[in-house]
Design a protein around this motif. Sequence first.
Motif, mmCIF file in Angstrom:
data_model
loop_
_atom_site.group_PDB
_atom_site.id
_atom_site.type_symbol
_atom_site.label_atom_id
_atom_site.label_comp_id
_atom_site.label_asym_id
_atom_site.label_seq_id
_atom_site.Cartn_x
_atom_site.Cartn_y
_atom_site.Cartn_z
ATOM 1 N N SER A 110 11.147 51.299 15.194
ATOM 2 C CA SER A 110 10.055 52.268 15.295
ATOM 3 C C SER A 110 10.207 53.130 16.541
ATOM 4 C CB SER A 110 8.709 51.546 15.313
ATOM 5 O OG SER A 110 8.616 50.666 16.418
ATOM 6 N N GLU A 111 10.669 52.529 17.643
ATOM 7 C CA GLU A 111 10.899 53.309 18.867
ATOM 8 C C GLU A 111 11.985 54.346 18.630
ATOM 9 O OE1 GLU A 111 9.097 53.096 21.461
ATOM 10 O OE2 GLU A 111 8.204 51.094 21.527
ATOM 11 N N ALA A 112 13.024 53.954 17.893
ATOM 12 C CA ALA A 112 14.100 54.895 17.592
ATOM 13 C C ALA A 112 13.618 56.007 16.677
ATOM 14 C CB ALA A 112 15.275 54.151 16.945
ATOM 15 N N SER A 113 12.777 55.675 15.696
ATOM 16 C CA SER A 113 12.293 56.701 14.767
ATOM 17 C C SER A 113 11.364 57.692 15.459
ATOM 18 C CB SER A 113 11.560 56.032 13.593
ATOM 19 O OG SER A 113 10.368 55.399 14.023
ATOM 20 N N TRP A 114 10.640 57.230 16.486
ATOM 21 C CA TRP A 114 9.755 58.124 17.230
ATOM 22 C C TRP A 114 10.508 58.937 18.278
ATOM 23 C CZ3 TRP A 114 6.168 53.432 18.474
ATOM 24 C CH2 TRP A 114 5.464 53.069 17.324
ATOM 25 N N GLY A 115 11.750 58.564 18.551
ATOM 26 C CA GLY A 115 12.515 59.244 19.591
ATOM 27 C C GLY A 115 12.189 58.760 20.987
ATOM 28 N N LEU A 117 12.941 55.594 22.162
ATOM 29 C CA LEU A 117 13.804 54.512 22.613
ATOM 30 C C LEU A 117 14.671 54.944 23.792
ATOM 31 C CD1 LEU A 117 14.800 51.635 22.215
ATOM 32 C CD2 LEU A 117 16.419 52.481 20.510
ATOM 33 N N ARG A 118 15.244 56.129 23.707
ATOM 34 C CA ARG A 118 16.111 56.579 24.800
ATOM 35 C C ARG A 118 15.322 56.828 26.083
ATOM 36 N NH1 ARG A 118 17.781 62.653 22.633
ATOM 37 N NH2 ARG A 118 15.654 63.372 22.170
ATOM 38 N N TYR A 119 14.053 57.181 25.939
ATOM 39 C CA TYR A 119 13.230 57.387 27.127
ATOM 40 C C TYR A 119 12.869 56.058 27.778
ATOM 41 C CZ TYR A 119 12.859 62.162 25.439
ATOM 42 O OH TYR A 119 13.166 63.432 25.009
ATOM 43 N N LEU A 120 12.657 55.029 26.961
ATOM 44 C CA LEU A 120 12.425 53.699 27.521
ATOM 45 C C LEU A 120 13.632 53.229 28.316
ATOM 46 C CD1 LEU A 120 10.644 51.722 24.650
ATOM 47 C CD2 LEU A 120 9.723 52.233 26.905
ATOM 48 N N LEU A 121 14.827 53.478 27.765
ATOM 49 C CA LEU A 121 16.049 53.055 28.443
ATOM 50 C C LEU A 121 16.338 53.904 29.667
ATOM 51 C CD1 LEU A 121 18.308 52.387 25.319
ATOM 52 C CD2 LEU A 121 17.076 50.718 26.709
ATOM 53 N N ARG A 127 18.724 47.142 28.852
ATOM 54 C CA ARG A 127 18.726 46.929 27.397
ATOM 55 C C ARG A 127 18.432 45.477 27.031
ATOM 56 N NH1 ARG A 127 22.954 50.817 24.254
ATOM 57 N NH2 ARG A 127 22.561 52.711 25.452
ATOM 58 N N ALA A 128 19.032 44.552 27.763
ATOM 59 C CA ALA A 128 18.787 43.141 27.460
ATOM 60 C C ALA A 128 17.320 42.799 27.672
ATOM 61 C CB ALA A 128 19.667 42.255 28.335
ATOM 62 N N LEU A 285 23.614 46.211 22.954
ATOM 63 C CA LEU A 285 24.142 46.453 24.303
ATOM 64 C C LEU A 285 25.314 47.430 24.272
ATOM 65 C CD1 LEU A 285 24.008 42.884 25.908
ATOM 66 C CD2 LEU A 285 22.427 44.787 26.201
ATOM 67 N N ARG A 286 25.989 47.542 23.138
ATOM 68 C CA ARG A 286 27.128 48.460 23.007
ATOM 69 C C ARG A 286 26.784 49.734 22.256
ATOM 70 N NH1 ARG A 286 31.875 44.141 21.133
ATOM 71 N NH2 ARG A 286 31.731 42.788 22.995
ATOM 72 N N LYS A 287 25.546 49.829 21.810
ATOM 73 C CA LYS A 287 25.150 50.947 20.963
ATOM 74 C C LYS A 287 24.928 52.218 21.778
ATOM 75 C CE LYS A 287 21.568 52.186 17.547
ATOM 76 N NZ LYS A 287 20.347 51.714 16.879
ATOM 77 N N ASP A 288 25.347 53.340 21.215
ATOM 78 C CA ASP A 288 25.083 54.641 21.821
ATOM 79 C C ASP A 288 23.734 55.120 21.313
ATOM 80 O OD1 ASP A 288 25.212 57.047 23.117
ATOM 81 O OD2 ASP A 288 26.613 57.973 21.683
ATOM 82 N N VAL A 289 22.680 54.956 22.131
ATOM 83 C CA VAL A 289 21.325 55.292 21.722
ATOM 84 C C VAL A 289 21.111 56.778 21.895
ATOM 85 C CG1 VAL A 289 18.878 54.942 22.144
ATOM 86 C CG2 VAL A 289 20.475 53.025 22.348
ATOM 87 N N THR A 290 20.831 57.484 20.802
ATOM 88 C CA THR A 290 20.607 58.927 20.842
ATOM 89 C C THR A 290 19.232 59.312 20.360
ATOM 90 O OG1 THR A 290 21.576 59.191 18.638
ATOM 91 C CG2 THR A 290 23.055 59.409 20.534
ATOM 92 N N SER A 291 18.407 58.341 19.973
ATOM 93 C CA SER A 291 17.085 58.658 19.431
ATOM 94 C C SER A 291 16.023 57.855 20.155
ATOM 95 C CB SER A 291 17.044 58.357 17.936
ATOM 96 O OG SER A 291 17.387 57.022 17.666
#
Length: 291
Positions: A110-115, A117-121, A127-128, A285-291
């Motif tokens: 849901s964080e990724a769908s709202w866009g 997730l990258r702001y949280l990171l 990430r862990a 941990l290896r994912k390229d988070v873009t959303s």
Amino acid sequence: MSTLTLQGAAEGYNAHRTLTVGSEWGRQWRRRRTQLALGFMVLLPLILLIAFEFGSDSSDEGGGGRGQFSALVDVATAGGLNFALFTLFVSSGFLLVVVVALFCGDTVASEASWGSLRYLLAIPVPRARLLGVKLTVALGYCALAMLTLLATALAVGTLRYGWHPLRSGLAADIPAGEGLVRLLAVTGYLGLSLLVVAGLAFLLSTLTDAPLGAVGGAVLLYIVSSILNQITALGGLRNLLPTHYSQAYLGLLTTPVQVDDAVKGAISALAYAAIFWIAAWVRFLRKDVTS
């Protein structure tokens, strides 16, 4: 101008304060899906109670048509403990699976769908730590949902049908005090067995930006496993299915108590959940988070 440490972080930065369990619990509590899911845990026992009341007159007619379900209804109305046990029984096959998949499959996706997730990171939340907090809160709400369902069913069942020994149909009547302990043990085992769904849904939540896909995927794979478990031609391979011991809680209702299958089921559920959670950590941990 902010003073930076040698590691490049601002002075006073503490990763353990970036996202707390309390703040995440509050965020999830305010979500409509959380409120609806917990509300339905309260509503379901009331719906069953009303159904029994309206069906009580017609159930006495035509004794030749009484089958297994009618017998289960009779046991369910024999006391508050029986009503709570019946509620857990009818909920464990699908409803609780969906609720657990909802809490654990929606949390990251849901964080990724709202866009967001990258702001949280980018706060930055390690990430862990983000995964750990998300999973802890999701499992907490799963436990809260099960306890809400059990407490509501036990309360309304006792108020309507009284406090009587537990009748499981598998053994002699169990005294009310011991019956309550058995009922709590059944609830605990169901919670352990649903860790398979929690682990799978959480893994899928880290793999997709679509919350519905993570939730639906976990439910679908669980149903497929349940179907395969009914195919006797698979022989010993069925023992490896995550749903093979899903009804091992019935052994907790016998006299004497039979725990062999329950222990095997608990170990199986924990093993599958651990594998899914490790896979989720490694992937995220290896994912390229873009959303």
